[in-house]
Scaffold this motif. Structure first.
Motif, PDB file in Angstrom:
ATOM      1  N   HIS A 145       0.821  -1.220   0.000  1.00  0.00           N
ATOM      2  CA  HIS A 145       0.000   0.000   0.000  1.00  0.00           C
ATOM      3  C   HIS A 145       0.850   1.263   0.000  1.00  0.00           C
ATOM      4  O   HIS A 145       0.545   2.228  -0.708  1.00  0.00           O
ATOM      5  N   TYR A 149       1.829   0.607  -4.421  1.00  0.00           N
ATOM      6  CA  TYR A 149       0.497   1.004  -4.886  1.00  0.00           C
ATOM      7  C   TYR A 149       0.411   2.426  -5.453  1.00  0.00           C
ATOM      8  O   TYR A 149      -0.234   2.624  -6.488  1.00  0.00           O
ATOM      9  N   GLU A 153      -1.357   3.087  -8.975  1.00  0.00           N
ATOM     10  CA  GLU A 153      -2.569   3.890  -9.023  1.00  0.00           C
ATOM     11  C   GLU A 153      -2.441   4.992 -10.077  1.00  0.00           C
ATOM     12  O   GLU A 153      -3.361   5.239 -10.853  1.00  0.00           O
ATOM     13  N   THR A 154      -1.262   5.604 -10.155  1.00  0.00           N
ATOM     14  CA  THR A 154      -1.011   6.659 -11.149  1.00  0.00           C
ATOM     15  C   THR A 154      -0.988   6.074 -12.557  1.00  0.00           C
ATOM     16  O   THR A 154      -1.666   6.565 -13.460  1.00  0.00           O
ATOM     17  N   SER A 161      -8.643   2.309 -11.151  1.00  0.00           N
ATOM     18  CA  SER A 161      -9.496   2.894 -10.096  1.00  0.00           C
ATOM     19  C   SER A 161     -10.902   2.307 -10.131  1.00  0.00           C
ATOM     20  O   SER A 161     -11.476   1.980  -9.083  1.00  0.00           O
ATOM     21  N   ILE A 164     -10.941  -1.278  -8.799  1.00  0.00           N
ATOM     22  CA  ILE A 164     -10.834  -1.296  -7.336  1.00  0.00           C
ATOM     23  C   ILE A 164     -12.166  -0.911  -6.692  1.00  0.00           C
ATOM     24  O   ILE A 164     -12.613  -1.559  -5.738  1.00  0.00           O
ATOM     25  N   ILE A 180      -5.375  -6.661  -7.141  1.00  0.00           N
ATOM     26  CA  ILE A 180      -5.037  -5.382  -7.773  1.00  0.00           C
ATOM     27  C   ILE A 180      -3.814  -5.549  -8.670  1.00  0.00           C
ATOM     28  O   ILE A 180      -3.791  -5.065  -9.810  1.00  0.00           O
ATOM     29  N   TYR A 184      -3.616  -4.998 -12.651  1.00  0.00           N
ATOM     30  CA  TYR A 184      -2.647  -4.023 -13.160  1.00  0.00           C
ATOM     31  C   TYR A 184      -1.738  -4.672 -14.213  1.00  0.00           C
ATOM     32  O   TYR A 184      -1.485  -4.094 -15.272  1.00  0.00           O
TER      33      TYR A 184
END
Length: 198
Positions: A145, A149, A153-154, A161, A164, A180, A184
């Motif tokens: 995290h 992460y 996330e970026t 997003s 999730i 996740i 990804y």
């Protein structure tokens, strides 16, 4: 004196392995060395010592993790292919290589290493420590995290997003972090602009 003690320990370990060689579980598979040499034969893994034993033509050869790139074999009992890779760990005192089992393969790997006192009847969660490998950096999965992460996330953008949110996933939970990562990695495979970092 230190060199002699180290040599004595290595000799003892190798002798012990040859004695135990008959007790090990052997699998048909392949071994790829860092020198790009490929060997096929019966393979046994000694995760405690980060060694791979290769039996071919009645000869057993021992390969330490620093010489290994990857190992692959089929485990008929579990009905699955197993893959291990050698990863260089950066310690303050020295650099060393260790063997890790690949759980998820992709831009972000999920790896695991058996705990020292693992019990075969226990669960995978109890018997293994899980890691991520991203940009050649090894982190414990419980650090996903905070350390991995944010970049995912970026790079994953809206699609990650939405995935999730729709699945109510929390990156702090190990099992959900793995989902996740899998998604990804799929995004990276499907979209080469993400892979290039654009």
């Amino acid at each position: 004196m230190k060199r002699f003690a180290c040599l004595l320990f290595i000799s003892f370990t190798i002798c012990k392995l040859f004695v135990q060689a008959q007790e090990l579980t052997w699998y048909e598979g392949s071994l790829v060395l860092r020198s790009e040499e490929v060997f096929v034969g019966s393979i046994a893994i000694e995760p405690e010592y980060d060694l791979v034993l290769l039996r071919s033509h009645d000869t057993v050869s021992v390969y330490p993790a620093h010489k290994i790139y990857s190992v692959q074999f089929y485990n008929a009992r579990l009905n699955m292919n197993k893959r291990y890779i050698s990863v260089q760990e950066h310690d303050i005192a020295w650099k060393r290589y260790k063997l890790y089992e690949v759980v998820v393969y992709g831009d972000v790997h999920v790896l695991r290493k058996e705990k020292e006192h693992a019990f075969s009847q226990g669960s995978d969660v109890d018997d293994y420590i899980y890691f991520t490998l991203h940009h050649e950096k090894l982190n414990k999965l419980k650090e996903f995290h905070s350390k991995v992460y944010p970049e995912l996330e970026t790079n994953g953008g809206v699609l990650l997003s939405m995935f999730i949110l729709e699945n109510d996933l929390r990156p702090k939970k190990p099992a959900e972090a793995i989902r996740i990562i899998q998604y990804y990695n799929k995004l990276i495979r499907d979209d080469q602009t993400l892979a290039a970092g654009y």
